[in-house]
Motif scaffolding. Structure first.
Motif, mmCIF file in Angstrom:
data_model
loop_
_atom_site.group_PDB
_atom_site.id
_atom_site.type_symbol
_atom_site.label_atom_id
_atom_site.label_comp_id
_atom_site.label_asym_id
_atom_site.label_seq_id
_atom_site.Cartn_x
_atom_site.Cartn_y
_atom_site.Cartn_z
ATOM 1 N N ALA A 110 0.868 -0.615 -0.294
ATOM 2 C CA ALA A 110 0.249 0.106 0.160
ATOM 3 C C ALA A 110 0.190 1.435 -0.047
ATOM 4 O O ALA A 110 0.983 2.315 -0.255
ATOM 5 C CB ALA A 110 -0.607 -0.026 1.390
ATOM 6 N N ARG A 163 -1.368 -1.506 -6.744
ATOM 7 C CA ARG A 163 -2.888 -2.028 -6.101
ATOM 8 C C ARG A 163 -3.167 -3.542 -6.203
ATOM 9 O O ARG A 163 -4.320 -3.990 -6.218
ATOM 10 C CB ARG A 163 -3.676 -1.637 -7.770
ATOM 11 C CG ARG A 163 -3.192 -0.121 -7.713
ATOM 12 C CD ARG A 163 -4.098 0.629 -9.087
ATOM 13 N NE ARG A 163 -5.659 0.548 -9.107
ATOM 14 C CZ ARG A 163 -6.140 0.630 -9.823
ATOM 15 N NH1 ARG A 163 -5.798 1.026 -11.532
ATOM 16 N NH2 ARG A 163 -7.645 0.525 -9.758
ATOM 17 N N ARG A 164 -2.047 -4.402 -6.077
ATOM 18 C CA ARG A 164 -2.204 -5.289 -5.977
ATOM 19 C C ARG A 164 -0.664 -6.278 -5.949
ATOM 20 O O ARG A 164 -0.529 -6.180 -6.346
ATOM 21 C CB ARG A 164 -3.533 -6.112 -7.597
ATOM 22 C CG ARG A 164 -3.284 -7.621 -7.443
ATOM 23 C CD ARG A 164 -3.660 -8.334 -8.629
ATOM 24 N NE ARG A 164 -2.713 -8.203 -9.360
ATOM 25 C CZ ARG A 164 -2.992 -8.570 -11.458
ATOM 26 N NH1 ARG A 164 -4.150 -8.674 -11.175
ATOM 27 N NH2 ARG A 164 -1.787 -8.550 -12.192
ATOM 28 N N ARG A 220 -4.172 -10.321 -5.149
ATOM 29 C CA ARG A 220 -4.883 -9.748 -3.670
ATOM 30 C C ARG A 220 -5.227 -7.601 -4.214
ATOM 31 O O ARG A 220 -3.747 -7.865 -4.059
ATOM 32 C CB ARG A 220 -4.713 -10.089 -2.093
ATOM 33 C CG ARG A 220 -4.956 -9.730 -0.985
ATOM 34 C CD ARG A 220 -4.433 -9.468 0.123
ATOM 35 N NE ARG A 220 -5.034 -8.789 1.197
ATOM 36 C CZ ARG A 220 -4.380 -7.426 1.566
ATOM 37 N NH1 ARG A 220 -4.582 -7.163 0.345
ATOM 38 N NH2 ARG A 220 -4.960 -7.101 2.840
ATOM 39 N N PRO A 221 -6.261 -7.843 -4.068
ATOM 40 C CA PRO A 221 -6.230 -6.047 -3.784
ATOM 41 C C PRO A 221 -5.645 -5.263 -2.906
ATOM 42 O O PRO A 221 -6.020 -6.021 -2.225
ATOM 43 C CB PRO A 221 -7.842 -6.193 -4.685
ATOM 44 C CG PRO A 221 -8.699 -6.705 -3.198
ATOM 45 C CD PRO A 221 -7.349 -8.497 -3.670
ATOM 46 N N VAL A 222 -4.765 -4.402 -3.109
ATOM 47 C CA VAL A 222 -4.764 -3.492 -1.852
ATOM 48 C C VAL A 222 -5.425 -2.605 -2.285
ATOM 49 O O VAL A 222 -5.978 -1.722 -2.884
ATOM 50 C CB VAL A 222 -3.155 -2.999 -2.282
ATOM 51 C CG1 VAL A 222 -2.570 -2.215 -1.135
ATOM 52 C CG2 VAL A 222 -1.954 -4.767 -2.732
ATOM 53 N N THR A 223 -5.556 -2.525 -0.638
ATOM 54 C CA THR A 223 -7.001 -1.607 -0.468
ATOM 55 C C THR A 223 -6.170 -0.178 0.881
ATOM 56 O O THR A 223 -4.357 -0.345 1.218
ATOM 57 C CB THR A 223 -8.421 -2.205 0.665
ATOM 58 O OG1 THR A 223 -7.182 -2.898 2.047
ATOM 59 C CG2 THR A 223 -8.390 -3.358 -0.260
ATOM 60 N N GLY A 224 -7.083 0.601 1.268
ATOM 61 C CA GLY A 224 -6.591 1.942 2.121
ATOM 62 C C GLY A 224 -6.295 1.529 3.009
ATOM 63 O O GLY A 224 -4.998 1.970 3.972
ATOM 64 N N ALA A 225 -7.319 0.125 4.056
ATOM 65 C CA ALA A 225 -7.278 -0.082 5.290
ATOM 66 C C ALA A 225 -5.818 -0.639 5.365
ATOM 67 O O ALA A 225 -5.220 -0.758 6.759
ATOM 68 C CB ALA A 225 -8.131 -1.644 4.914
ATOM 69 N N ASP A 226 -4.998 -1.628 4.371
ATOM 70 C CA ASP A 226 -3.666 -2.033 4.735
ATOM 71 C C ASP A 226 -2.790 -0.840 4.459
ATOM 72 O O ASP A 226 -1.829 -0.905 5.722
ATOM 73 C CB ASP A 226 -3.317 -2.840 3.261
ATOM 74 C CG ASP A 226 -4.281 -3.943 2.914
ATOM 75 O OD1 ASP A 226 -4.217 -4.801 3.281
ATOM 76 O OD2 ASP A 226 -4.330 -3.999 1.646
#
Length: 209
Positions: A143, A148-149, A195-201
């Motif tokens: 992140a 993004r992934r 696996r998608p990377v999210t803001g929470a990561d």
């Protein structure tokens, strides 16, 4: 993992622990690495000599590395060593076939993608959730790097690793049957997972105790 365990999660491989990381990698992936880096003592020495310290996350117990997860980002992975390094270590006659095997392990990230290597955990520390903690840190690194992934490969003979990845949001993208590798490396299929990377990561702490 409780504070009483005395374990510390850290980004980057500490200087002086290269041999510990190489030993963990060989224990976890020696069957796969053997055709390229055998004999074992020489393979471990090669891995230790060509580590990129800033491409891994480790778990430490009393300053000893007991688990490691590596990744490839910006053209560098945890394990390194180029053509010249292989030929220097093994010689021309033995080195050229080893280079051919090593090409099978090459995994170039797509734009905005991190490619993750496997997780290696000391046998005495398995079952404590260390793999999950390492995956959380890997996602945080991705992140922060603007990825993004995350992509990884898991072999058909390691269902426990696949189950861990699935619990952390990885899904199968494709499976490549490799029966020609079963006798050489011990597996006959490789599944690529995303696996998608999210803001929470990005909110994961840099270190955990």
């Amino acid at each position: 993992m409780s504070p009483d365990d005395g374990l510390v999660l850290q980004r980057g491989v500490p200087e002086g622990s290269e041999g510990q990381v190489a030993a963990l990698y060989w224990e976890a992936f020696g069957r796969k690495l053997a055709p390229a880096l055998d004999p074992p003592e020489k393979g471990r020495a090669f891995i230790a000599a060509h580590l990129h310290h800033d491409r891994g996350v480790v778990a430490l117990s009393r300053d000893r590395v007991v688990a490691v997860a590596g990744y490839r980002l910006a053209g560098r992975a945890l394990t390194g060593g180029g053509v010249r390094d292989v030929l220097s270590a093994y010689g021309l006659v033995r080195g050229l076939p080893k280079l051919a095997v090593l090409t099978l392990f090459e995994r170039t990230p797509a734009p905005e993608e991190m490619v993750m290597d496997g997780i290696a955990v000391d046998a005495a520390y398995r079952g404590r959730g260390i793999g999950s903690l390492l995956l959380t840190q890997i996602a945080a690194v991705a992140a922060e790097a603007g990825c993004r992934r995350i992509r990884l490969d898991v072999i058909d003979t390691n269902p426990r690793a696949r189950a861990l990845y699935e619990r952390h949001g990885f899904t199968a993208h494709r499976t490549e049957r490799t029966p020609y590798l079963r006798r050489l490396m011990g597996f006959g299929a490789v599944t690529t997972m995303h696996r998608p990377v999210t803001g929470a990561d990005a909110t994961s702490p840099r270190e955990a105790r």
